[in-house]
Design a protein around this motif. Structure first.
Motif, PDB file in Angstrom:
ATOM      1  N   GLY A 197      -5.800   5.781  -8.680  1.00 50.41           N
ATOM      2  CA  GLY A 197      -5.621   6.113  -6.422  1.00 50.41           C
ATOM      3  C   GLY A 197      -6.732   5.241  -5.540  1.00 50.41           C
ATOM      4  O   GLY A 197      -6.827   6.029  -5.261  1.00 50.41           O
ATOM      5  N   TYR A 198      -7.331   4.552  -6.563  1.00 46.45           N
ATOM      6  CA  TYR A 198      -8.558   3.617  -5.823  1.00 46.45           C
ATOM      7  C   TYR A 198      -7.628   2.797  -4.764  1.00 46.45           C
ATOM      8  O   TYR A 198      -6.978   2.207  -4.549  1.00 46.45           O
ATOM      9  CB  TYR A 198      -9.324   3.000  -6.343  1.00 46.45           C
ATOM     10  CG  TYR A 198     -10.172   2.133  -6.290  1.00 46.45           C
ATOM     11  CD1 TYR A 198     -11.581   2.917  -5.423  1.00 46.45           C
ATOM     12  CD2 TYR A 198     -10.135   1.171  -5.078  1.00 46.45           C
ATOM     13  CE1 TYR A 198     -12.987   1.538  -4.867  1.00 46.45           C
ATOM     14  CE2 TYR A 198     -10.481  -0.023  -4.961  1.00 46.45           C
ATOM     15  CZ  TYR A 198     -12.067   0.871  -4.576  1.00 46.45           C
ATOM     16  OH  TYR A 198     -12.869  -0.332  -3.694  1.00 46.45           O
ATOM     17  N   VAL A 199      -8.105   2.809  -2.837  1.00 46.39           N
ATOM     18  CA  VAL A 199      -7.113   2.639  -2.267  1.00 46.39           C
ATOM     19  C   VAL A 199      -8.415   1.924  -1.105  1.00 46.39           C
ATOM     20  O   VAL A 199      -8.752   2.907  -1.570  1.00 46.39           O
ATOM     21  CB  VAL A 199      -6.513   3.522  -1.422  1.00 46.39           C
ATOM     22  CG1 VAL A 199      -5.778   2.151  -0.381  1.00 46.39           C
ATOM     23  CG2 VAL A 199      -4.810   3.770  -3.100  1.00 46.39           C
ATOM     24  N   VAL A 200      -8.691   0.453  -0.555  1.00 47.25           N
ATOM     25  CA  VAL A 200      -9.518   0.354   0.282  1.00 47.25           C
ATOM     26  C   VAL A 200      -8.812  -0.981   0.785  1.00 47.25           C
ATOM     27  O   VAL A 200      -8.146  -2.020   0.179  1.00 47.25           O
ATOM     28  CB  VAL A 200     -11.067  -0.332  -0.818  1.00 47.25           C
ATOM     29  CG1 VAL A 200     -10.943  -0.595  -1.554  1.00 47.25           C
ATOM     30  CG2 VAL A 200     -11.986  -0.156   0.370  1.00 47.25           C
ATOM     31  N   HIS A 201      -9.037  -1.464   1.452  1.00 50.34           N
ATOM     32  CA  HIS A 201      -8.389  -2.802   2.545  1.00 50.34           C
ATOM     33  C   HIS A 201     -10.183  -2.899   3.463  1.00 50.34           C
ATOM     34  O   HIS A 201     -10.830  -2.083   3.851  1.00 50.34           O
ATOM     35  CB  HIS A 201      -7.880  -1.639   4.283  1.00 50.34           C
ATOM     36  CG  HIS A 201      -7.461  -3.036   4.799  1.00 50.34           C
ATOM     37  ND1 HIS A 201      -7.933  -3.249   6.454  1.00 50.34           N
ATOM     38  CD2 HIS A 201      -6.695  -4.453   4.932  1.00 50.34           C
ATOM     39  CE1 HIS A 201      -7.546  -3.859   6.998  1.00 50.34           C
ATOM     40  NE2 HIS A 201      -7.217  -5.082   5.796  1.00 50.34           N
ATOM     41  N   ASN A 202      -9.770  -4.626   3.403  1.00 51.18           N
ATOM     42  CA  ASN A 202     -11.105  -4.900   3.329  1.00 51.18           C
ATOM     43  C   ASN A 202     -12.700  -4.810   3.077  1.00 51.18           C
ATOM     44  O   ASN A 202     -13.498  -3.946   3.819  1.00 51.18           O
ATOM     45  CB  ASN A 202     -11.372  -5.442   4.691  1.00 51.18           C
ATOM     46  CG  ASN A 202     -12.013  -6.835   5.129  1.00 51.18           C
ATOM     47  OD1 ASN A 202     -12.149  -7.569   4.680  1.00 51.18           O
ATOM     48  ND2 ASN A 202     -12.630  -6.615   6.528  1.00 51.18           N
ATOM     49  N   PRO A 203     -12.700  -4.601   2.131  1.00 48.39           N
ATOM     50  CA  PRO A 203     -14.218  -3.463   1.139  1.00 48.39           C
ATOM     51  C   PRO A 203     -15.213  -3.961   1.783  1.00 48.39           C
ATOM     52  O   PRO A 203     -15.693  -5.102   1.315  1.00 48.39           O
ATOM     53  CB  PRO A 203     -14.023  -3.283  -0.511  1.00 48.39           C
ATOM     54  CG  PRO A 203     -12.965  -4.384  -0.177  1.00 48.39           C
ATOM     55  CD  PRO A 203     -12.321  -5.252   1.035  1.00 48.39           C
ATOM     56  N   GLY A 204     -16.027  -3.415   2.115  1.00 50.79           N
ATOM     57  CA  GLY A 204     -17.251  -3.520   2.242  1.00 50.79           C
ATOM     58  C   GLY A 204     -18.259  -3.886   3.905  1.00 50.79           C
ATOM     59  O   GLY A 204     -18.796  -4.724   3.857  1.00 50.79           O
ATOM     60  N   VAL A 205     -16.247  -4.258   4.475  1.00 53.63           N
ATOM     61  CA  VAL A 205     -16.596  -6.099   5.600  1.00 53.63           C
ATOM     62  C   VAL A 205     -17.112  -4.586   6.903  1.00 53.63           C
ATOM     63  O   VAL A 205     -16.573  -3.702   7.434  1.00 53.63           O
ATOM     64  CB  VAL A 205     -15.602  -6.232   5.762  1.00 53.63           C
ATOM     65  CG1 VAL A 205     -15.439  -7.032   6.897  1.00 53.63           C
ATOM     66  CG2 VAL A 205     -15.779  -7.926   4.493  1.00 53.63           C
ATOM     67  N   HIS A 206     -18.058  -5.001   7.692  1.00 54.25           N
ATOM     68  CA  HIS A 206     -18.565  -4.344   9.144  1.00 54.25           C
ATOM     69  C   HIS A 206     -18.563  -5.740  10.216  1.00 54.25           C
ATOM     70  O   HIS A 206     -19.616  -5.868  10.230  1.00 54.25           O
ATOM     71  CB  HIS A 206     -19.934  -3.254   8.764  1.00 54.25           C
ATOM     72  CG  HIS A 206     -20.340  -2.637   7.999  1.00 54.25           C
ATOM     73  ND1 HIS A 206     -19.454  -1.240   8.038  1.00 54.25           N
ATOM     74  CD2 HIS A 206     -20.429  -2.335   6.719  1.00 54.25           C
ATOM     75  CE1 HIS A 206     -19.441  -0.229   7.584  1.00 54.25           C
ATOM     76  NE2 HIS A 206     -19.738  -1.337   6.272  1.00 54.25           N
ATOM     77  N   SER A 207     -17.829  -5.276  10.783  1.00 51.60           N
ATOM     78  CA  SER A 207     -17.362  -6.700  11.932  1.00 51.60           C
ATOM     79  C   SER A 207     -16.221  -6.356  13.077  1.00 51.60           C
ATOM     80  O   SER A 207     -15.865  -5.284  12.821  1.00 51.60           O
ATOM     81  CB  SER A 207     -16.883  -7.648  10.430  1.00 51.60           C
ATOM     82  OG  SER A 207     -15.382  -7.360  10.826  1.00 51.60           O
ATOM     83  N   SER A 208     -16.711  -7.516  14.393  1.00 53.84           N
ATOM     84  CA  SER A 208     -15.861  -6.999  14.894  1.00 53.84           C
ATOM     85  C   SER A 208     -15.350  -8.159  15.776  1.00 53.84           C
ATOM     86  O   SER A 208     -16.424  -9.632  15.168  1.00 53.84           O
ATOM     87  CB  SER A 208     -17.093  -6.291  16.238  1.00 53.84           C
ATOM     88  OG  SER A 208     -18.084  -6.088  16.510  1.00 53.84           O
ATOM     89  N   TRP A 209     -14.930  -8.134  16.499  1.00 56.32           N
ATOM     90  CA  TRP A 209     -15.048  -9.713  17.068  1.00 56.32           C
ATOM     91  C   TRP A 209     -15.393  -9.618  18.625  1.00 56.32           C
ATOM     92  O   TRP A 209     -15.527  -8.194  19.612  1.00 56.32           O
ATOM     93  CB  TRP A 209     -13.417  -9.863  18.047  1.00 56.32           C
ATOM     94  CG  TRP A 209     -12.832 -10.502  16.093  1.00 56.32           C
ATOM     95  CD1 TRP A 209     -11.799  -9.565  15.323  1.00 56.32           C
ATOM     96  CD2 TRP A 209     -12.658 -11.985  16.162  1.00 56.32           C
ATOM     97  NE1 TRP A 209     -12.244 -10.592  14.004  1.00 56.32           N
ATOM     98  CE2 TRP A 209     -11.989 -12.563  15.117  1.00 56.32           C
ATOM     99  CE3 TRP A 209     -12.575 -13.136  16.509  1.00 56.32           C
ATOM    100  CZ2 TRP A 209     -11.849 -12.581  14.097  1.00 56.32           C
ATOM    101  CZ3 TRP A 209     -12.351 -14.253  15.962  1.00 56.32           C
ATOM    102  CH2 TRP A 209     -11.693 -13.842  14.852  1.00 56.32           C
ATOM    103  N   THR A 210     -16.066 -10.796  19.379  1.00 59.47           N
ATOM    104  CA  THR A 210     -16.417 -10.146  20.807  1.00 59.47           C
ATOM    105  C   THR A 210     -15.389 -10.763  21.935  1.00 59.47           C
ATOM    106  O   THR A 210     -15.483  -9.924  22.891  1.00 59.47           O
ATOM    107  CB  THR A 210     -17.118 -12.334  20.806  1.00 59.47           C
ATOM    108  OG1 THR A 210     -16.449 -12.501  20.750  1.00 59.47           O
ATOM    109  CG2 THR A 210     -18.375 -11.702  20.231  1.00 59.47           C
ATOM    110  N   ASP A 211     -14.265 -11.069  21.567  1.00 58.88           N
ATOM    111  CA  ASP A 211     -12.935 -10.847  22.274  1.00 58.88           C
ATOM    112  C   ASP A 211     -11.500 -11.153  21.466  1.00 58.88           C
ATOM    113  O   ASP A 211     -12.507 -11.475  20.570  1.00 58.88           O
ATOM    114  CB  ASP A 211     -12.986 -11.677  23.171  1.00 58.88           C
ATOM    115  CG  ASP A 211     -11.861 -12.195  24.350  1.00 58.88           C
ATOM    116  OD1 ASP A 211     -11.467 -10.463  24.304  1.00 58.88           O
ATOM    117  OD2 ASP A 211     -11.906 -12.460  25.383  1.00 58.88           O
ATOM    118  N   ALA A 212     -10.406 -11.205  21.963  1.00 56.28           N
ATOM    119  CA  ALA A 212      -9.159 -11.460  20.963  1.00 56.28           C
ATOM    120  C   ALA A 212      -9.155 -12.874  20.204  1.00 56.28           C
ATOM    121  O   ALA A 212      -9.955 -14.081  20.743  1.00 56.28           O
ATOM    122  CB  ALA A 212      -8.115 -11.284  21.777  1.00 56.28           C
TER     123      ALA A 212
END
Length: 240
Positions: A197-212
């Motif tokens: 039952g373990y489910v994770v998307h893109n584990p451990g990552v904390h990110s964003s984009w400056t623009d699209a």
């Protein structure tokens, strides 16, 4: 038969090794970061896990090749924060850059065939193809290059792989997995599932984009919590 399940199919494992289903595209740097972290955790804990690779083929989902401009800035952001990946900027001639990852993805699926090597061999080939692309700037879309990379995989029968690819094996699995990738169950590349039952998307990552990305934005890789991999490996081996 093509894969239609979301999670791992334990019958494809070798012996009693635990299995994680890993949905991704070989050309996705975030997926390759997750695999790098997972393999490091296995080695550090001396606790192997089989990776059942499932195709999340970005070019089929997006209906266009994955832009090199986006991959380049993602690779730079990841390699700067996690230099242990060993990744390098693309150094081969621009015209050799892969416009598709489908041949490589299909080869990994074909490698699951028992006569080619099975699940462990498929994982070994996937890792070798990612290393060839991210570290060595090799055109992994080319059939002959895929087979050259396969020669480095001691769990895999390269002649059997060549014969399987000549018969088009691996493609059916990719398209079956594409149908699953287009459902809400798969959020993107990478997405991990285990039988418990373990489910994770893109584990451990904390990110964003400056623009699209399509407007020339840059990824901000703010933090990486790599301990997710140790926790997953312990969970699979110890149930904790």
């Amino acid at each position: 038969m093509p894969d239609t399940e979301v999670g791992p199919v334990r019958a494809r494992g070798a012996g009693d090794l635990p299995v994680v289903a890993f949905w991704s595209d070989i050309g996705c740097p975030w997926a390759s970061l997750a695999l790098h972290t997972l393999y490091e955790a296995m080695e550090r804990l001396a606790a192997p896990v089989l990776v059942d690779h499932r195709a999340f083929p970005l070019e089929l989902i997006n209906r266009e090749p994955t832009p090199k401009t986006i991959v380049d800035v993602e690779v730079a952001a990841i390699a700067a924060r996690v230099p242990g990946t060993g990744w390098r900027r693309w150094s081969a001639p621009e015209w050799t850059y892969p416009s598709t990852m489908l041949p490589a993805i299909e080869a990994v699926q074909a490698a699951k065939l028992p006569e080619v090597g099975g699940l462990a061999a498929a994982g070994q080939l996937d890792a070798a193809l990612r290393r060839a692309f991210y570290r060595e700037s090799r055109p992994v879309a080319v059939h002959s290059v895929i087979l050259e990379v396969a020669e480095s995989c001691d769990l895999l029968d390269t002649r059997a792989l060549s014969a399987a690819l000549a018969r088009g094996l691996g493609r059916e699995q990719v398209y079956a997995q594409l149908r699953v990738s287009l459902t809400p169950r798969i959020q993107g590349s990478p997405h991990l599932f285990t039988a418990d039952g373990y489910v994770v998307h893109n584990p451990g990552v904390h990110s964003s984009w400056t623009d699209a990305p399509e407007r020339g934005g840059f990824p901000l890789f703010e933090r990486y919590d790599a301990d997710w991999a140790d926790a997953l490996v312990r969970r699979l081996h110890d149930g904790t």
